[in-house]
Structures are given as structure tokens and as C-alpha cells.
Write a protein that holds these residues in place. Structure first.
Motif, PDB file in Angstrom:
ATOM      1  N   ILE A   3     -34.917 -80.416  -1.924  1.00 50.78           N
ATOM      2  CA  ILE A   3     -34.120 -81.264  -2.812  1.00 50.78           C
ATOM      3  C   ILE A   3     -33.461 -82.330  -1.957  1.00 50.78           C
ATOM      4  CG2 ILE A   3     -32.169 -81.325  -4.395  1.00 50.78           C
ATOM      5  CD1 ILE A   3     -32.753 -78.404  -5.053  1.00 50.78           C
ATOM      6  N   THR A   4     -33.704 -83.576  -2.314  1.00 46.51           N
ATOM      7  CA  THR A   4     -33.074 -84.664  -1.579  1.00 46.51           C
ATOM      8  C   THR A   4     -31.922 -85.229  -2.401  1.00 46.51           C
ATOM      9  OG1 THR A   4     -34.594 -86.266  -2.516  1.00 46.51           O
ATOM     10  CG2 THR A   4     -35.216 -85.287  -0.413  1.00 46.51           C
ATOM     11  N   ILE A   5     -30.882 -85.543  -1.706  1.00 47.19           N
ATOM     12  CA  ILE A   5     -29.691 -86.084  -2.354  1.00 47.19           C
ATOM     13  C   ILE A   5     -29.571 -87.549  -1.963  1.00 47.19           C
ATOM     14  CG2 ILE A   5     -27.188 -85.945  -2.519  1.00 47.19           C
ATOM     15  CD1 ILE A   5     -27.451 -82.966  -1.858  1.00 47.19           C
ATOM     16  N   ASP A   6     -29.491 -88.404  -2.969  1.00 45.56           N
ATOM     17  CA  ASP A   6     -29.334 -89.830  -2.731  1.00 45.56           C
ATOM     18  C   ASP A   6     -27.837 -90.132  -2.603  1.00 45.56           C
ATOM     19  OD1 ASP A   6     -29.613 -92.515  -2.497  1.00 45.56           O
ATOM     20  OD2 ASP A   6     -30.355 -92.861  -4.535  1.00 45.56           O
ATOM     21  N   GLU A   7     -27.374 -90.257  -1.365  1.00 44.90           N
ATOM     22  CA  GLU A   7     -25.941 -90.439  -1.121  1.00 44.90           C
ATOM     23  C   GLU A   7     -25.419 -91.764  -1.659  1.00 44.90           C
ATOM     24  OE1 GLU A   7     -25.062 -89.847   2.990  1.00 44.90           O
ATOM     25  OE2 GLU A   7     -25.911 -87.836   2.987  1.00 44.90           O
TER      26      GLU A   7
END
Length: 102
Positions: A3-7
Motif C-alpha cells: 500500500i502506497t501513501i501519497d503524502e
């Protein structure tokens, strides 16, 4: 599966939400100030009784909100026109700045 989090998206969302909260806080403060001022005019005895029940910091807040409501009433109230179709706001600003320069 990771899961990638778009900061940047999170930061932008938090910025927008914080701006909305500040706008809401200012709006609530102005609305409450107006209500307190009008209550102090229409029912001064009850206002004084309630005011005396407040703590010292509460009295300071209530006093500042009442003064803010008074200014709002002068600037935005039903009698804001100066008879020439203008706004009393500019007259108030001129009076304040004129007194400071003298």
C-alpha cells in the motif's frame, strides 16, 4: 501487495480542512459576538447576572466578544448608511485613523 501513501495528497487535504476550520471558527466567533451584544442590549439585567457568574478569563472573553459585536452592529447593522448612500464603515476607519494622527 504494498500500500502506497501519497503524502502530498494527504498534506493538501489537511491544509484544506484546516483552512475550513479557521473560517468556521471566525464565523462562529462573529455570530456569537453579535448574539452577545444584542442580548446585552435587549436584556441588560440578565446579561449582568450571567456575566458576574463567569470566571476572570471568561469575563475577558465575554467583554471582547461584546465589543466585537458592537463594532459589527455599527458597521454592518441596519443604520450603517450615513444618509448619503455611503457606508459608515469608511467613516469609522477615517475617525480612528484621524484621531491617531493628531
Amino acid at each position: 501487495m504494498t500500500i502506497t501513501i501519497d503524502e502530498t495528497k494527504i498534506v493538501q487535504t489537511v491544509k484544506n480542512f484546516s483552512i475550513l476550520l479557521v473560517i468556521a471558527a471566525v464565523g462562529i466567533f462573529l455570530y456569537s459576538s453579535s448574539k452577545i451584544f444584542h442580548f446585552s442590549e435587549t436584556n441588560p439585567v440578565m446579561y449582568e447576572i450571567n456575566y458576574n457568574k463567569l470566571s476572570t478569563p471568561g469575563k475577558g472573553v465575554a467583554t471582547s466578544m461584546k465589543k466585537t459585536g458592537e463594532v459589527q452592529s455599527k458597521v454592518l447593522g441596519p443604520h450603517r448608511g450615513n444618509g448619503k448612500g455611503g457606508s459608515k464603515f469608511f467613516d469609522e476607519v477615517e475617525k480612528v485613523h484621524g484621531n491617531k494622527s493628531k
